[in-house]
Design an enzyme around this catalytic site. Structure first.
Site, PDB file in Angstrom:
ATOM      1  CE  LYS A   1      13.116   3.413  59.964  1.00 12.79           C
ATOM      2  NZ  LYS A   1      13.553   2.876  58.647  1.00 12.79           N
TER       3      LYS A   1
ATOM      4  CG  HIS B   1      15.545   4.555  63.065  1.00 16.20           C
ATOM      5  ND1 HIS B   1      14.749   3.709  63.791  1.00 16.20           N
ATOM      6  CD2 HIS B   1      16.452   3.759  62.428  1.00 16.20           C
ATOM      7  CE1 HIS B   1      15.135   2.458  63.597  1.00 16.20           C
ATOM      8  NE2 HIS B   1      16.172   2.461  62.781  1.00 16.20           N
TER       9      HIS B   1
END
Length: 271
Positions: A161, A157
């Site tokens: 995040k 990600h």
């Protein structure tokens, strides 16, 4: 039938803005409210402008309860503490709660389950239709292969995040564990560092990568003797999560109170 009126929680965040845009583009849906925390500098801003649209005359506010009176569902990709408050509100107001929040603890899940006794709650670590189909496939493959095939889950990600493994990785891990008939909490390996010893047969491993602007890449790897099966999903735009959340909200309309998943929404139960 009148347009379904939806509240977007975390309206100033990336997913919140995407949800507002998706609602504006979807026939039969209307934005009933947009919320942020009381400390947000975006309070009072026009939510349509924040989403890259023209002004929609729906300002970002911090008080959610008054909006719930005229709404049918709240879409929530926020943080655990806010999600618990929204679940309690949904139960009190009799509206549906669509939860895409990740990083929830076992205690948080128990409180959400309690709220679902009187509210329709759809909760998923990933609202993408493709990811939920991937989870169903992972369950079937894990069921078909014995423990000679090690299961590893790899996810990547963007660099902002804050939780790992991702909610999607855990969703996939639970699906694989269900296929194997094991408890993921007892058999998951979340990190490896130093002299770890040999891999334990039957464990499900997780690896998390963070960098750049990656929306979300996930792979479920079944590594056996001399062969490997890899199931992969790559998200290219947050709009896929927004569309899934809207599909869940429409599906929730008229359902009995309870805690549901995207597998229920997509008809994948028992797949």
């Amino acid at each position: 039938m009148a347009d379904m009126r939806l509240i977007v929680a975390g309206a100033g965040g990336r997913m919140g803005r995407t949800l507002i845009k998706a609602i504006a583009e979807t026939k039969g849906l209307a934005l009933a409210g947009a919320t942020e925390s009381a400390a947000s500098p975006l309070i009072g801003e026009d939510s349509g402008v924040l989403a890259g649209l023209g002004p929609n005359r729906v300002p970002v506010v911090s008080e959610v309860k008054p909006m719930a009176i005229a709404a049918e569902a709240i879409l929530d990709f926020t943080v655990p503490a806010a999600t618990l408050a929204f679940a309690a509100l949904a139960a009190e107001a009799g509206i549906a709660h669509i939860i895409g929040t990740t990083g929830l603890s076992a205690g948080d899940d128990a409180k959400i389950e309690a709220a679902a006794r009187t509210a329709v709650i759809v909760k998923s670590g990933n609202m993408s239709m493709g990811v939920n189909l991937l989870a169903a496939l992972a369950r079937r493959v894990a069921q078909a292969l014995d423990e000679e095939f090690d299961i590893e889950i790899l996810e990547m990600h963007h660099n902002r995040k804050v939780d790992a493994p991702s909610g999607t990785a855990l969703l996939l891990g639970r699906a694989a564990a269900e296929g194997r008939g094991i408890n993921l909490d007892q058999r998951s390996v979340r990190s490896r560092d130093g002299h770890t010893g040999a891999r334990q047969q039957g464990d499900i491993g997780f690896a998390a990568l963070r960098g750049g602007t990656v929306v979300g890449d996930h792979s479920v790897i079944f590594a056996g003797p001399a062969e490997r099966i890899e199931l992969t999903h790559k998200a290219e735009d947050r709009m896929i999560f927004a569309r899934g959340a809207l599909k869940a909200a429409v599906w929730a309309r008229g359902q009995k109170p309870g805690l549901y998943s995207m597998a229920d929404v997509l008809g994948l139960k028992g797949f």
